[in-house]
Design an enzyme around this catalytic site. Structure first.
Site, PDB file in Angstrom:
ATOM      1  N   ARG A  60       0.840  -1.210   0.000  1.00  0.00           N
ATOM      2  CA  ARG A  60       0.000   0.000   0.000  1.00  0.00           C
ATOM      3  C   ARG A  60       0.873   1.258   0.000  1.00  0.00           C
ATOM      4  O   ARG A  60       0.471   2.315  -0.485  1.00  0.00           O
ATOM      5  CB  ARG A  60      -0.966  -0.014   1.210  1.00  0.00           C
ATOM      6  N   TYR A 118     -16.594  15.914 -16.600  1.00  0.00           N
ATOM      7  CA  TYR A 118     -17.074  14.531 -16.507  1.00  0.00           C
ATOM      8  C   TYR A 118     -18.039  14.458 -15.315  1.00  0.00           C
ATOM      9  O   TYR A 118     -17.719  14.947 -14.216  1.00  0.00           O
ATOM     10  CB  TYR A 118     -15.880  13.590 -16.317  1.00  0.00           C
ATOM     11  N   ASP A 192      -7.366  17.383 -16.104  1.00  0.00           N
ATOM     12  CA  ASP A 192      -7.689  15.980 -16.378  1.00  0.00           C
ATOM     13  C   ASP A 192      -7.367  15.734 -17.847  1.00  0.00           C
ATOM     14  O   ASP A 192      -8.055  16.234 -18.740  1.00  0.00           O
ATOM     15  CB  ASP A 192      -9.181  15.730 -16.080  1.00  0.00           C
ATOM     16  N   LYS A 217      -8.909   4.528 -19.564  1.00  0.00           N
ATOM     17  CA  LYS A 217      -9.257   4.912 -20.935  1.00  0.00           C
ATOM     18  C   LYS A 217      -8.070   4.680 -21.884  1.00  0.00           C
ATOM     19  O   LYS A 217      -7.604   3.563 -21.972  1.00  0.00           O
ATOM     20  CB  LYS A 217      -9.744   6.365 -20.930  1.00  0.00           C
TER      21      LYS A 217
END
Ligand SMILES: Cc1ncc(COP(=O)(O)O)c(C=O)c1O
Length: 403
Positions: A60, A118, A192, A217
């Protein structure tokens, strides 16, 4: 169960299994599927803890497979910056946006952003961050004077958060211009860059402070993985401030996902170029088709933001929207006739994907806002794929003949 000869017993062998000794030289970074990293001595363990991140203690906190991907994305986004860029990976694009806002904004701060972000990002800002006292202001970032005025009148604006091109109208924002104005006011600019990928636009070189990706994406590009990235030039901000929030909120990328993203990255350039070429040809075809009312593609000289796009995009991307003079029920009949293009609420994969904003991504948007932003029933968004352009053109030619 006892081992017949002297030696380790059954559960000991199982518990310690899976470790090969000897030097192994993999040609590719392996998937380090391990929760923890071990140490021969306590002092080595405490030294590793002290020199975080970069040393490996616990996945982590940092995992080599994940870091290999982060380094690749940082190198790509850093092209043209004149200095090194740094990145951390997250479990999704939303996690990347979340960790950035969490690390940078505090109650009382304002985020200046677009109304046509978005939808998930707007929902995150409104449902998660507004209750913590982080408020929103909106601009379309089209007018330098307006941006200047908003920043001057609102000293609590901590961050400008933008997307370019936007979804689904492919509006473009001048990253260099916004960054220049924001810098004068000491405000951080976050871009973004999911729709473009660093192959097309590198916001850091244009003056932005941070870049966000949904690697789900184009960066992964094949639709098998969900992930995100945060990239910036300030080492301390990325590898200390944001990394600390990430390791504590735990929205990390898994090494298995990292391996998938790494595979996608190897062909990012050729995919983006080929998909952009296909999109350009489709946009030109749609523009000259008598049954198509409007085409929204930043590579067309008729696009209202062509000049901005030309300045900051190396090619014009695979995202394209167009409008037919059809109702929802007519669109519903048309789409199944297409030999190429699947209805799916994502983008950036090898196969063409179709989205109908009015009935899918923007379904809940009030009618007056839909009208304001041009989200009409006849609007179709395409994420143009790698299928041969002759097949794509033939698909639309035969489908459009039926209406
Ligand atoms: C522009 C943009 N940013 C962020 C996201 C969120 O990414 P993810 O689904 O990987 O969380 C999306 C998702 O569609 C997106 O289109």
């Amino acid at each position: 169960m006892m081992n017949s000869k002297k030696g380790k017993q059954f559960s000991t062998i199982c518990a310690q299994s899976g470790k090969l000794s000897g030097a192994i030289h993999p040609h590719q970074t392996p998937v380090y599927a391990t929760a923890a990293f071990e140490f021969d001595q306590l002092t080595a363990g405490s030294e590793a803890f002290l020199s975080q991140p970069g040393t490996h203690v616990y996945s982590r906190y940092g995992n080599p497979t994940v870091e290999a991907v982060a380094q690749t994305i940082a190198q790509l986004e850093g092209i043209g910056c004149g200095e090194e860029a740094y990145a951390v990976m997250t479990g999704s694009g939303m996690a990347a946006i979340h960790v950035v806002v969490q690390a940078i904004c505090r109650p009382g701060d304002l985020i200046l952003t677009q109304a046509d972000l978005y939808g998930g990002t707007t929902e995150l800002f409104v449902k998660v961050f507004q209750p913590f006292g982080i408020q929103l202001m909106f601009s379309d970032f089209a007018d330098a004077g307006e941006i200047e005025e908003i920043l001057q009148k609102n000293p609590t604006i901590k961050m400008v958060y933008l997307e370019t091109p936007t979804n689904p109208m492919l509006n473009c924002v001048d990253i260099g211009l916004v960054s220049e104005i924001a810098k004068k006011h000491g405000v951080m600019v976050v871009v973004d860059n999911t729709f473009n990928s660093p192959y097309i636009t590198r916001p850091l070189a244009l003056g932005a402070d941070l870049v966000i990706h949904s690697t789900t994406k184009f960066i992964h590009g094949h639709g098998y993985s969900t992930g995100g990235a945060v990239v910036g030039k300030k080492k301390d901000l990325i590898l200390n401030v944001i990394w600390t929030f990430l390791k504590l909120n735990g929205s990390i990328l898994s090494p298995f996902e990292a391996m998938l993203i790494q595979i996608g990255l190897k062909t990012l350039g050729i995919r983006m170029q080929a998909q952009s070429n296909n999109a350009m040809q489709l946009a030109e075809y749609f523009s000259s088709h008598p049954k198509i009312k409007a085409v929204y593609y930043p590579g067309l000289k008729t696009h209202k933001h062509y000049q901005i796009a030309e300045k900051q995009m190396d090619c014009f991307g695979a995202m394209l929207s167009f409008e037919l003079d059809l109702s929802l029920s007519e669109i519903e009949k048309l789409i199944p006739k297409l030999a190429i293009g699947r209805i799916a609420p994502s983008l950036g994969e090898t196969e063409t994907m179709i989205m109908h904003p009015a009935s899918m991504s923007h379904l809940r948007m009030p009618l007056d806002l839909k009208q304001k932003y041009g989200i009409n029933e006849g609007l179709i968004r395409l994420s143009v794929g790698l299928e041969d352009i002759e097949d794509q053109l033939a698909t639309w030619e035969s489908a459009l003949q039926t209406i």
